[in-house]
Design a protein around this motif. Sequence first.
Motif, PDB file in Angstrom:
ATOM      1  N   GLY A  52       0.844  -1.186   0.000  1.00 42.60           N
ATOM      2  CA  GLY A  52       0.000   0.000   0.000  1.00 42.60           C
ATOM      3  C   GLY A  52       0.873   1.227   0.000  1.00 42.60           C
ATOM      4  O   GLY A  52       2.047   1.181  -0.370  1.00 42.60           O
ATOM      5  N   THR A  92      -2.669   3.068   3.235  1.00 44.94           N
ATOM      6  CA  THR A  92      -3.574   2.143   2.552  1.00 44.94           C
ATOM      7  C   THR A  92      -2.990   0.741   2.577  1.00 44.94           C
ATOM      8  O   THR A  92      -1.763   0.556   2.649  1.00 44.94           O
ATOM      9  CB  THR A  92      -3.826   2.548   1.089  1.00 44.94           C
ATOM     10  N   VAL A  93      -3.871  -0.236   2.489  1.00 39.02           N
ATOM     11  CA  VAL A  93      -3.499  -1.646   2.417  1.00 39.02           C
ATOM     12  C   VAL A  93      -4.219  -2.254   1.218  1.00 39.02           C
ATOM     13  O   VAL A  93      -5.436  -2.055   1.050  1.00 39.02           O
ATOM     14  CB  VAL A  93      -3.913  -2.399   3.704  1.00 39.02           C
ATOM     15  N   ASN A  94      -3.497  -2.970   0.381  1.00 40.20           N
ATOM     16  CA  ASN A  94      -4.112  -3.671  -0.748  1.00 40.20           C
ATOM     17  C   ASN A  94      -4.376  -5.119  -0.359  1.00 40.20           C
ATOM     18  O   ASN A  94      -3.443  -5.856  -0.026  1.00 40.20           O
ATOM     19  CB  ASN A  94      -3.209  -3.614  -1.973  1.00 40.20           C
ATOM     20  N   GLU A  95      -5.624  -5.517  -0.416  1.00 40.33           N
ATOM     21  CA  GLU A  95      -6.021  -6.858   0.001  1.00 40.33           C
ATOM     22  C   GLU A  95      -6.573  -7.645  -1.181  1.00 40.33           C
ATOM     23  O   GLU A  95      -7.160  -7.053  -2.100  1.00 40.33           O
ATOM     24  CB  GLU A  95      -7.073  -6.770   1.106  1.00 40.33           C
ATOM     25  N   THR A 120      -6.867  -6.886  -6.512  1.00 32.55           N
ATOM     26  CA  THR A 120      -6.782  -6.368  -5.142  1.00 32.55           C
ATOM     27  C   THR A 120      -7.796  -5.255  -4.926  1.00 32.55           C
ATOM     28  O   THR A 120      -8.253  -4.617  -5.872  1.00 32.55           O
ATOM     29  CB  THR A 120      -5.375  -5.821  -4.835  1.00 32.55           C
ATOM     30  N   ILE A 121      -8.104  -5.023  -3.670  1.00 35.97           N
ATOM     31  CA  ILE A 121      -8.967  -3.904  -3.302  1.00 35.97           C
ATOM     32  C   ILE A 121      -8.272  -3.121  -2.190  1.00 35.97           C
ATOM     33  O   ILE A 121      -7.602  -3.699  -1.328  1.00 35.97           O
ATOM     34  CB  ILE A 121     -10.362  -4.394  -2.857  1.00 35.97           C
ATOM     35  N   SER A 122      -8.412  -1.831  -2.237  1.00 33.37           N
ATOM     36  CA  SER A 122      -7.685  -0.957  -1.316  1.00 33.37           C
ATOM     37  C   SER A 122      -8.508  -0.657  -0.070  1.00 33.37           C
ATOM     38  O   SER A 122      -9.700  -0.348  -0.147  1.00 33.37           O
ATOM     39  CB  SER A 122      -7.312   0.347  -2.026  1.00 33.37           C
ATOM     40  N   LYS A 123      -7.849  -0.747   1.079  1.00 31.62           N
ATOM     41  CA  LYS A 123      -8.442  -0.358   2.361  1.00 31.62           C
ATOM     42  C   LYS A 123      -7.627   0.821   2.906  1.00 31.62           C
ATOM     43  O   LYS A 123      -6.392   0.755   2.973  1.00 31.62           O
ATOM     44  CB  LYS A 123      -8.395  -1.521   3.348  1.00 31.62           C
ATOM     45  N   THR A 124      -8.317   1.889   3.293  1.00 26.08           N
ATOM     46  CA  THR A 124      -7.643   3.061   3.848  1.00 26.08           C
ATOM     47  C   THR A 124      -7.706   3.018   5.376  1.00 26.08           C
ATOM     48  O   THR A 124      -8.787   2.831   5.955  1.00 26.08           O
ATOM     49  CB  THR A 124      -8.285   4.356   3.337  1.00 26.08           C
ATOM     50  N   VAL A 125      -6.556   3.178   6.021  1.00 21.82           N
ATOM     51  CA  VAL A 125      -6.448   3.056   7.476  1.00 21.82           C
ATOM     52  C   VAL A 125      -6.095   4.417   8.092  1.00 21.82           C
ATOM     53  O   VAL A 125      -5.125   5.063   7.672  1.00 21.82           O
ATOM     54  CB  VAL A 125      -5.379   2.019   7.862  1.00 21.82           C
TER      55      VAL A 125
END
Length: 483
Positions: A123, A137-140, A474-479
């Motif tokens: 990310g 961000t984290v790509n899952e 992948t899908i991005s998660k924002t932390v």
Amino acid sequence: MAGTYHNYIDGEWVGSETGETFENRNPADQSDLIGHFQQSNSADAERALEAADEAATEWANTPSSERGRILSTVAQQLAERKDELTDTLVREEGKVRSEAAGEVQRAVDIFDYYASKARDVGGTVKPASSPEKTLYTVNEPLGVAALITPWNYPIAIPAWKIAPALAAGNAVMYKPASLAPNVSRKLIESLDDAGLPDGVINYVTGPGSEVGATFTTHEAVDAVSFTGSQKVGNTVYEQAASDQKRIQLEMGGKNPTVVMPSADLEEAVDIVASGAFGVTGQACTATSRAIVHEDVHDEFLDRIVAYAEDIDIGPGLEGGEMGPQVNQSELDGTLQYIDLGESEGATLETGGTRLDDDDHADGYFVEPTVFSDVDPEMRIAQEEIFGPVLAVISAPDYDTALDIANGVEYGLSASIVTDDLTEANRFVDEIEAGVAKVNEKTTGLELHVPFGGMKASSSETYREQGEAGLDFYTISKTVYMNY
């Protein structure tokens, strides 16, 4: 004696619940039976989907370095089996040896590339609005990806879908085309031998109406990647979009090469001919139209006709320079378009005939075909043929040539042959295609840059290959981390 080959589900090679198989034969020699493959149904597909769904979480949690190590091992195994895989591909799909060897090497390189890229599935860190906050961000992985591939590149296209899907941490459902399932079966063998956990990849052969439809509609599937015809692709889109699955479609092309007066004509002929007649014209990026400035049209036409007539047509295992079409249906379709071109008023300059003499009697061979006097609105200038047929179209100037190039529903690959820098830059800016080339053939792709089309050639959602190939899976998660 030809063997019977099975599906690969949850780490085991298993027969279909139907108990039925279909034959796979050599398109250059129909007496050569390659093997029997499973005529699977929706129940087989559902069984595989259950295995993938169960394996998805563990694989997603596997460290990316371990995922990369497995992909690297696959690349090494494919390299060690290159001669075997090349012969397999020639025998089941019809490519000549040089083309098949290049495709196998492409699969090796793709797995090697995504083995290293697996470590980059991370990310980004961004500045936050507070000194006591971290923003990143984290790509899952998405979960389960269903992949449906065509017969014309039966190991390269599976590789460029499977490798990024696995690198990103997804479990995979894979359905190969029934016309060429054997070389991809051997790819699955290498994935198994490399230590991929059970259920992470599943291989099911059979009809699209049963297996493919289950893949695209099942609730366990999170993403669908399809390469094939526009007609089937549109159906896949409608099925997969009903519950908002992520979708990636790459479909047909009617690819032009524009030849301008400043071009070296010998180079131009080599570029157009290799793009039109390489892999028997059975590529979505094949050159189907040569749009030639009127000042050099006649000389270009003479040279391209001579080039086509000099091609040695025959089985790839026996040293031919252009192999057969993949089956009777594809051959019939090509011959129908040749008849159509003549009936529309185009001039058949060379080719157009099925070869059925002693050396070609048991295969689906057709001569390389060149038409002149082609009107841009003729069907042979508008519709994808998927055979070694080239329409040569005269244009009075660059602007007209560009209009003709853009005047089709497709927009996959396009090229221009010119020594004029202005023409080259204008073409790159103005051509309606996902791949634009200058002084190169429309076929042939680098693996580390995005690939995809515009207009009816693509869903215009996500690109394949390179880093863009990972984006789809992948899908991005924002932390927001407030400490």
